[in-house]
Design a protein around this motif. Sequence first.
Motif, PDB file in Angstrom:
ATOM      1  N   TRP A  20       0.822  -1.208   0.000  1.00 36.72           N
ATOM      2  CA  TRP A  20       0.000   0.000   0.000  1.00 36.72           C
ATOM      3  C   TRP A  20       0.857   1.259   0.000  1.00 36.72           C
ATOM      4  O   TRP A  20       0.528   2.253  -0.630  1.00 36.72           O
ATOM      5  N   PHE A  23       1.970   2.923  -3.350  1.00 34.57           N
ATOM      6  CA  PHE A  23       0.994   3.805  -3.987  1.00 34.57           C
ATOM      7  C   PHE A  23       1.052   5.197  -3.366  1.00 34.57           C
ATOM      8  O   PHE A  23       1.034   6.203  -4.063  1.00 34.57           O
ATOM      9  N   HIS A 177      -3.522   8.004  -6.569  1.00 37.29           N
ATOM     10  CA  HIS A 177      -2.617   6.958  -6.099  1.00 37.29           C
ATOM     11  C   HIS A 177      -2.561   6.932  -4.582  1.00 37.29           C
ATOM     12  O   HIS A 177      -2.524   5.860  -3.976  1.00 37.29           O
ATOM     13  N   THR A 180      -5.669   5.335  -3.441  1.00 32.63           N
ATOM     14  CA  THR A 180      -5.590   3.884  -3.685  1.00 32.63           C
ATOM     15  C   THR A 180      -4.759   3.214  -2.596  1.00 32.63           C
ATOM     16  O   THR A 180      -5.132   2.145  -2.097  1.00 32.63           O
TER      17      THR A 180
END
Length: 192
Positions: A20, A23, A177, A180
Amino acid sequence: MTEEVSTSCTAVSLSITPEWWTFVLTGIIAVILGFLAFTWTPAFILSLGYLIGIMVIAWSVISIIQGITTKEGTGARLALLILGILGLIVGIFVFTDILATWLLVNYLVAIWAFMTGFSNILMGFYGTFGNGYKALLIIAGIISVLLAIYLIVYPFIGNVILFQVFGLFAMIWGIMHVATGIVAKCAKGASQ
């Protein structure tokens, strides 16, 4: 034999899920670069031009070294040397006249826009696609030709606007991003 190969190939998993934080990190970098490109456009353009010049010179020096040290035939050696020398000339040109370099880039983009526009218009009139697709091709072609004319008439403004659009895109892409990454972190925490 081919059955064995196909079954062994299907056993390989191609599912790659980045962490994660990758991103979030790329999103933050994109937002920062986009903000700089949008707010400090002339300085961003010059900095990017010098960075490109450094990369071209480095690549050229490596090509010349490879041309001198390679064990390949004379043709390969000569090609590497010629490409390296031409690259050095371009790299030096970038450093001696950065504005001329950006004008050149601007005109190359204008030429590309003309070619793309005219080909879209031709495909729109003479293609065998549906009418809706033809209409969209013609509209896209006209926009592309108008962009090319604009870039030729106002070359420096064209570069500034191009980089500002890039900056806006980078900021929006970066925010998406980051979002996300946050959603991925929440989903990962919920699944554990």
